[in-house]
Design a protein around this motif. Sequence first.
Motif, PDB file in Angstrom:
ATOM      1  N   ASN A 292       1.314   0.949  13.504  1.00 39.16           N
ATOM      2  CA  ASN A 292       1.283   0.061  12.356  1.00 39.16           C
ATOM      3  C   ASN A 292       2.441  -0.925  12.387  1.00 39.16           C
ATOM      4  O   ASN A 292       3.483  -0.664  12.987  1.00 39.16           O
TER       5      ASN A 292
ATOM      6  N   SER B   3       4.464  -3.707   9.686  1.00 36.61           N
ATOM      7  CA  SER B   3       4.615  -4.317   8.368  1.00 36.61           C
ATOM      8  C   SER B   3       5.535  -5.526   8.488  1.00 36.61           C
ATOM      9  O   SER B   3       6.417  -5.555   9.346  1.00 36.61           O
TER      10      SER B   3
ATOM     11  N   LYS C  27       7.264  -9.219   6.214  1.00 39.55           N
ATOM     12  CA  LYS C  27       7.802  -9.552   4.882  1.00 39.55           C
ATOM     13  C   LYS C  27       7.285 -10.870   4.301  1.00 39.55           C
ATOM     14  O   LYS C  27       7.083 -10.981   3.100  1.00 39.55           O
TER      15      LYS C  27
ATOM     16  N   ARG D  12      -9.699 -10.153   8.984  1.00 39.95           N
ATOM     17  CA  ARG D  12      -9.354  -8.804   8.550  1.00 39.95           C
ATOM     18  C   ARG D  12      -9.413  -7.793   9.696  1.00 39.95           C
ATOM     19  O   ARG D  12      -8.715  -6.769   9.653  1.00 39.95           O
TER      20      ARG D  12
ATOM     21  N   ASP E 195      -4.080  -6.707   6.828  1.00 43.66           N
ATOM     22  CA  ASP E 195      -4.175  -6.690   5.367  1.00 43.66           C
ATOM     23  C   ASP E 195      -3.038  -7.555   4.829  1.00 43.66           C
ATOM     24  O   ASP E 195      -1.903  -7.107   4.738  1.00 43.66           O
ATOM     25  N   THR E 196      -3.357  -8.795   4.503  1.00 39.46           N
ATOM     26  CA  THR E 196      -2.309  -9.719   4.074  1.00 39.46           C
ATOM     27  C   THR E 196      -1.781  -9.360   2.680  1.00 39.46           C
ATOM     28  O   THR E 196      -0.644  -9.697   2.355  1.00 39.46           O
ATOM     29  N   SER E 197      -2.587  -8.671   1.877  1.00 37.82           N
ATOM     30  CA  SER E 197      -2.103  -8.289   0.542  1.00 37.82           C
ATOM     31  C   SER E 197      -1.014  -7.222   0.649  1.00 37.82           C
ATOM     32  O   SER E 197      -0.086  -7.183  -0.153  1.00 37.82           O
ATOM     33  N   LYS E 198      -1.121  -6.386   1.677  1.00 39.17           N
ATOM     34  CA  LYS E 198      -0.110  -5.346   1.907  1.00 39.17           C
ATOM     35  C   LYS E 198       0.896  -5.782   2.973  1.00 39.17           C
ATOM     36  O   LYS E 198       1.836  -5.040   3.286  1.00 39.17           O
ATOM     37  N   LYS E 199       0.687  -6.959   3.553  1.00 44.02           N
ATOM     38  CA  LYS E 199       1.540  -7.447   4.630  1.00 44.02           C
ATOM     39  C   LYS E 199       1.664  -6.383   5.720  1.00 44.02           C
ATOM     40  O   LYS E 199       2.776  -5.969   6.099  1.00 44.02           O
ATOM     41  N   SER E 200       0.516  -5.959   6.216  1.00 45.28           N
ATOM     42  CA  SER E 200       0.532  -4.936   7.261  1.00 45.28           C
ATOM     43  C   SER E 200      -0.618  -5.138   8.231  1.00 45.28           C
ATOM     44  O   SER E 200      -1.642  -5.749   7.892  1.00 45.28           O
ATOM     45  N   SER E 201      -0.428  -4.606   9.425  1.00 45.89           N
ATOM     46  CA  SER E 201      -1.440  -4.661  10.469  1.00 45.89           C
ATOM     47  C   SER E 201      -1.423  -3.342  11.223  1.00 45.89           C
ATOM     48  O   SER E 201      -0.406  -2.630  11.234  1.00 45.89           O
TER      49      SER E 201
END
Lengths: 115, 109
Positions: free
Chosen positions: B22, B24, B26, B54, B66-72
């Motif tokens: 994963n 993340s 900022k 997505r 997931d841009t809302s969670k700023k994670s991939s």
Amino acid sequence: GAGVSQSPSNKVTEKGKDVELRCDPISGHTALYWYRQSLGQGLEFLIYFQGNSAPDKSGLPSDRFSAERTGGSVSTLTIQRTQQEDSAVYLCASSLEASSYNEQFFGPGTRLTVL
Amino acid sequence: SQQGEEDPQALSIQEGENATMNCSYKTSINNLQWYRQNSGRGLVHLILIRSNEREKHSGRLRVTLDTSKKSSSLLITASRAADTASYFCATDHDYKLSFGAGTTVTVRA
């Protein structure tokens, strides 16, 4: 086709000497980037060139670092009065153009050791 | 400065298993790219996912964003010994890549 090439692959120099690192981007790529990778700082952006526009130098750590790109192709990164903390692998990348759609393709890097 | 953070830092799996790592970050991004690095030298580009996408697939690789969670996340399915490497996520902000510290993956035969 050829990828990004860099020379030399390894460079050992003495503290205080100047060094020049060379990058040949993929033919036809208008954007060229320099990064460095060191144990303490990880992978860091240094500078990028897009066509004939003024380069983005926002990542250069000090005024001892400079880069130029001649004829929109080959680039040279120069480090003046090298310090031991400059020891790192210097990576060059190129992309078709600087855009959110284009991947950056990296060269094999130049490992710089400052004694 | 590093924007991305990978998790875990290291991963050891058996050949044939799946590996998931994963990333993340900022700030807002144009795209996110995953790279592989062997033996501390050249970075090999794996996949690029744009901020309006997505999920993306490439061979045995699956990337989500997931841009809302700023994670991939990066999933490698049916791992092979040759997948042993360090994997980095890199976020593109104003065309400059900002890398995480990487995940070291070891695939045991």
